[in-house]
Scaffold this motif. Structure first.
Motif, PDB file in Angstrom:
ATOM      1  N   GLU A  92       0.710  -1.153  -0.089  1.00  0.00           N
ATOM      2  CA  GLU A  92      -0.472  -0.162   0.101  1.00  0.00           C
ATOM      3  C   GLU A  92       0.640   1.459   0.130  1.00  0.00           C
ATOM      4  O   GLU A  92       0.088   2.597  -0.361  1.00  0.00           O
ATOM      5  N   ARG A  93       1.839   1.043   0.989  1.00  0.00           N
ATOM      6  CA  ARG A  93       2.613   2.184   0.517  1.00  0.00           C
ATOM      7  C   ARG A  93       4.393   1.973   0.234  1.00  0.00           C
ATOM      8  O   ARG A  93       4.827   1.554   0.629  1.00  0.00           O
ATOM      9  N   ALA A  94       4.572   2.370  -0.761  1.00  0.00           N
ATOM     10  CA  ALA A  94       6.106   1.693  -1.785  1.00  0.00           C
ATOM     11  C   ALA A  94       7.131   1.834  -0.527  1.00  0.00           C
ATOM     12  O   ALA A  94       8.290   1.322  -1.225  1.00  0.00           O
ATOM     13  N   ASP A  95       7.025   2.930   0.073  1.00  0.00           N
ATOM     14  CA  ASP A  95       8.301   3.787   0.655  1.00  0.00           C
ATOM     15  C   ASP A  95       8.540   2.510   2.422  1.00  0.00           C
ATOM     16  O   ASP A  95       9.201   2.928   3.016  1.00  0.00           O
ATOM     17  N   ALA A  96       6.954   1.551   2.591  1.00  0.00           N
ATOM     18  CA  ALA A  96       7.467   1.009   3.649  1.00  0.00           C
ATOM     19  C   ALA A  96       8.223   0.554   4.403  1.00  0.00           C
ATOM     20  O   ALA A  96       8.663   0.620   5.257  1.00  0.00           O
ATOM     21  N   PHE A  97       8.989  -0.150   3.449  1.00  0.00           N
ATOM     22  CA  PHE A  97       9.643  -1.388   4.019  1.00  0.00           C
ATOM     23  C   PHE A  97      11.162  -0.018   4.112  1.00  0.00           C
ATOM     24  O   PHE A  97      12.391  -0.994   3.362  1.00  0.00           O
ATOM     25  N   ASN A  98      11.406   0.485   3.330  1.00  0.00           N
ATOM     26  CA  ASN A  98      12.647   1.425   2.592  1.00  0.00           C
ATOM     27  C   ASN A  98      14.116   1.803   4.248  1.00  0.00           C
ATOM     28  O   ASN A  98      15.353   1.447   4.238  1.00  0.00           O
ATOM     29  N   SER A  99      13.570   2.288   5.451  1.00  0.00           N
ATOM     30  CA  SER A  99      14.263   2.042   6.505  1.00  0.00           C
ATOM     31  C   SER A  99      14.833   0.765   7.117  1.00  0.00           C
ATOM     32  O   SER A  99      15.849   0.482   7.792  1.00  0.00           O
ATOM     33  N   LEU A 100      14.053  -0.505   6.909  1.00  0.00           N
ATOM     34  CA  LEU A 100      14.695  -1.526   7.019  1.00  0.00           C
ATOM     35  C   LEU A 100      15.470  -1.952   6.123  1.00  0.00           C
ATOM     36  O   LEU A 100      16.872  -2.806   6.336  1.00  0.00           O
ATOM     37  N   HIS A 101      15.253  -1.697   4.420  1.00  0.00           N
ATOM     38  CA  HIS A 101      16.220  -2.556   3.395  1.00  0.00           C
ATOM     39  C   HIS A 101      17.621  -1.438   4.255  1.00  0.00           C
ATOM     40  O   HIS A 101      17.987  -2.187   3.421  1.00  0.00           O
ATOM     41  N   TRP A 102      16.934  -0.134   3.750  1.00  0.00           N
ATOM     42  CA  TRP A 102      18.761   0.910   4.221  1.00  0.00           C
ATOM     43  C   TRP A 102      19.619   0.510   5.384  1.00  0.00           C
ATOM     44  O   TRP A 102      20.516  -0.098   5.065  1.00  0.00           O
ATOM     45  N   PHE A 103      18.713  -0.284   6.142  1.00  0.00           N
ATOM     46  CA  PHE A 103      19.186  -0.601   8.275  1.00  0.00           C
ATOM     47  C   PHE A 103      20.214  -2.574   7.249  1.00  0.00           C
ATOM     48  O   PHE A 103      21.265  -2.564   7.018  1.00  0.00           O
ATOM     49  N   ASP A 104      19.738  -3.032   6.665  1.00  0.00           N
ATOM     50  CA  ASP A 104      19.953  -4.641   5.263  1.00  0.00           C
ATOM     51  C   ASP A 104      21.303  -4.159   4.912  1.00  0.00           C
ATOM     52  O   ASP A 104      22.214  -4.740   4.558  1.00  0.00           O
TER      53      ASP A 104
END
Length: 612
Positions: free
Chosen positions: A245-257
């Motif tokens: 629903e929100r394309a940027d919702a996973f951004n913080s976790l992906h940045w951390f990875d």
């Protein structure tokens, strides 16, 4: 003894057992709305994560009876601080020395307990933590020779007071019964045997990773990672599901990875270098169900609904928020997840993104989830909205009483009468039919608009908002209530005082509002089926059955095995037993009998690294 009898012993228990939160009760709706609003407005100004940078913090270690032990048991529970019976049932299962589980056999208690967020409902406070979390967990394990470590990360409900009560409870290195706390901040890194690492992230209501938190992870995680290391990341919410629903919702976790786990900054040269480590398991609560997504590997074909074949190389995304709060649905979960999605605005992201597929076994399963969601609008169900939330029925009655007054005035104008009472006295059978027809028309109007939208899709006409539809539904009930009132008052003597006509109008409106008004609201919730309204399908029922947690085994060969466990029931009968410790004598409630525990699905094995 039952719950009510137990509440009479609050002084001897040293906490007050609490009932499950009725989320659609007017008081809870108002209080939670205010807290959410304040948190949204002031979160950026009262961000205690920046202040925590001044606190000493280091790498945590699990206390092991034998320091040379090469294996470890870990428990994960989330969303736990709601009603006493559900929370305590899970707490006693977590505190038991061993759990008899069909299949794998007895599973020992974890030496590490991870609390995955929302340790208290509906909003955080010192009293709420004592009654809804600390009391049940202290009773479940009053003392333990091995003193298992407890770590906690905050969820959105922990954040509603700015994290004040959370830090006092979990960040002062104090004991909660037989468990002991060691963290000094709202985030942590725990070093595990066999080159595994456990990370707890504090996302602060979906925000970014703050600078003190980033520096903490760079120092205590990135600089220690070596090729082949495996990382477990615990987050406060399943951002991967919300990415649809929100394309940027996973951004913080992906940045951390990408920037903390897979690479690190070389402080000498200022360049980034590969660590050779990888996140093997993403773990969260927030949604009160069990669901698992497995990574697709090269060569995987379509799973045809049967799930991907077991393979230790697959990374896993697991949601397990069954610790005590109301059961939530699973039938709307997306089947496939590219992470991050193509629409994400991250400048640097994996291309092509890895894809994850939903495992076929969820808890509750899709069929049961769909049935439970519909129970909100079934008058014969014990989970029917006004039956489960009496306060909401009172609110609906009050709303309809107010609408009745406006409807009477509108009816008087339509009839050319100077007073509403006069219009009611002179109304005929055709007026009753007209009002009933008007109610039916108002109720059907949103569905007619939906049909027209489907027929005229090329023109893309806008649909009315959810608030407009809800208002139309309640207006329909008001029209029907006025029609019934007119039908009733036609048989009354015209010599009666107008006050009686008014009282009868309000009474009919109140009764129909409590029943029919609540019913059409439940139908609207089912029809809307999106956003926060979709969550009301289950939160409005406050289902405190169907609880569980995740038990994990870190083996000598470096593999991590997941055992998703659920309780067959919630304990309703309790026995008081005396405890004597350094604080004096007190009573602990013990479930009689303890609920049985079973697996949701077969154990899932994860290798420390994803190489073949």
């Amino acid at each position: 003894m039952d719950f009510r009898e137990l509440c009479g012993h609050a002084e001897e228990l040293r906490f007050t057992p609490r009932e499950p939160v009725r989320w659609l009760a007017p008081r809870e709706l108002a209080r939670t709305a205010v807290k959410v609003g304040l948190a949204a407005v002031f979160a950026g100004y009262s961000d205690k994560r920046e202040i925590q940078g001044a606190l000493e913090a280091g790498l945590l270690r699990v206390p092991l009876a034998d320091p040379r032990a090469a294996e470890l048991w870990i428990d994960f529970a989330a969303d736990l601080g709601d009603g006493f019976e559900a929370t305590a049932s899970v707490a006693f299962a977590l505190g038991a020395d061993r759990l008899a589980v069909e299949g794998p056999g007895p599973l020992p208690r974890g030496a590490l307990l991870v609390l995955g967020g929302d340790q208290v409902y509906p909003v955080a406070s010192a009293t709420a933590y004592e009654d809804r979390m600390k009391g049940p967990y202290r009773a479940a394990l009053p003392a333990a020779a091995d003193q298992p470590l407890m770590v906690a990360l905050p969820g959105n409900h922990d954040w509603y007071d700015g994290l004040t009560a959370f830090l006092r409870m979990f960040a002062q290195e104090s004991a909660i019964g037989g468990w002991r706390t060691q963290q000094t901040r709202s985030y942590f890194v725990v070093g595990l045997p066999q080159r595994w690492w456990l990370v707890g992230l504090d996302s602060q209501l979906g925000s970014y990773v703050d600078d003190p938190q980033r520096r903490y992870f760079e120092t205590h995680l990135s600089q220690r990672l070596r090729p082949g290391d495996g990382v477990i990341v615990c987050a406060a919410e399943p951002a991967w599901v919300k990415s649809g629903e929100r394309a940027d919702a996973f951004n913080s976790l992906h940045w951390f990875d990408r920037n903390i786990v897979r690479t690190r900054l070389d402080r000498t040269t200022g360049t980034r270098e590969e660590t050779g480590a990888s996140v093997r398991l993403w773990l969260t609560g927030d949604k009160h169900h069990y669901a698992r997504y497995a990574e697709r590997l090269p060569g995987d074909g379509p799973d045809a609904g049967g799930g991907l074949p077991p393979d230790p190389r697959r990374r896993q995304l697991v949601t397990c928020g069954l610790g005590g709060a109301f059961l939530s649905s699973t039938h709307r979960l997306p089947k496939e997840l590219p992470l991050p999605p193509a629409a994400s605005r991250m400048r640097r992201k994996d291309d092509p993104p890895p894809e994850f597929a939903l495992a076929p076994r969820t808890y509750p399963d899709a069929a049961e989830s769909r049935s439970l969601a519909r129970a909100l609008a079934r008058p014969w169900s014990r989970y029917w909205l006004p039956r489960r939330n009496p306060g909401f029925a009172v609110l609906a009655a009050a709303v309809q009483a107010v609408l009745a007054l406006f409807a009477c005035g509108a009816f008087a104008l339509a009839e050319g009468r100077q007073s509403p009472v006069g219009a009611l006295k002179s109304a005929g059978a055709d007026d009753v039919a007209g009002l009933l027809y008007a109610g039916a028309a108002l109720f059907l109007l949103p569905f007619v608009l939906l049909l027209l939208w489907g027929l005229l899709r090329l023109r893309r006409p806008g649909m009315p908002s959810g608030a407009v539809v809800a208002a139309l539904f309640q207006a329909a009930v008001a029209a029907v209530a006025l029609g019934v009132t007119v039908a009733v008052t036609r048989s009354l003597p015209s010599s009666w005082n107008g006050v009686w006509f008014l009282l009868i109008t309000l009474g009919v409106a109140g009764v129909l509002g409590a029943c029919l008004g609540s019913q059409v609201f439940a139908l609207w919730v089912l029809w809307t089926n999106r956003g926060i309204v979709a969550d009301w399908q289950m939160s409005g029922q406050s289902i405190d059955e169907g609880k569980g947690f995740l038990r994990m085994h870190l083996a000598r060969d470096g593999t991590l095995t997941l055992y998703p466990l659920v309780l067959d029931g919630t304990c309703r009968n309790w026995e008081l037993r005396e405890v004597v410790d350094e604080e004096g004598t007190w009573l602990r409630p013990v479930p009689e009998p303890a609920p049985a525990v079973r697996l949701v699905e077969e154990p899932v094995v994860i290798a420390r690294h994803g190489e073949g």
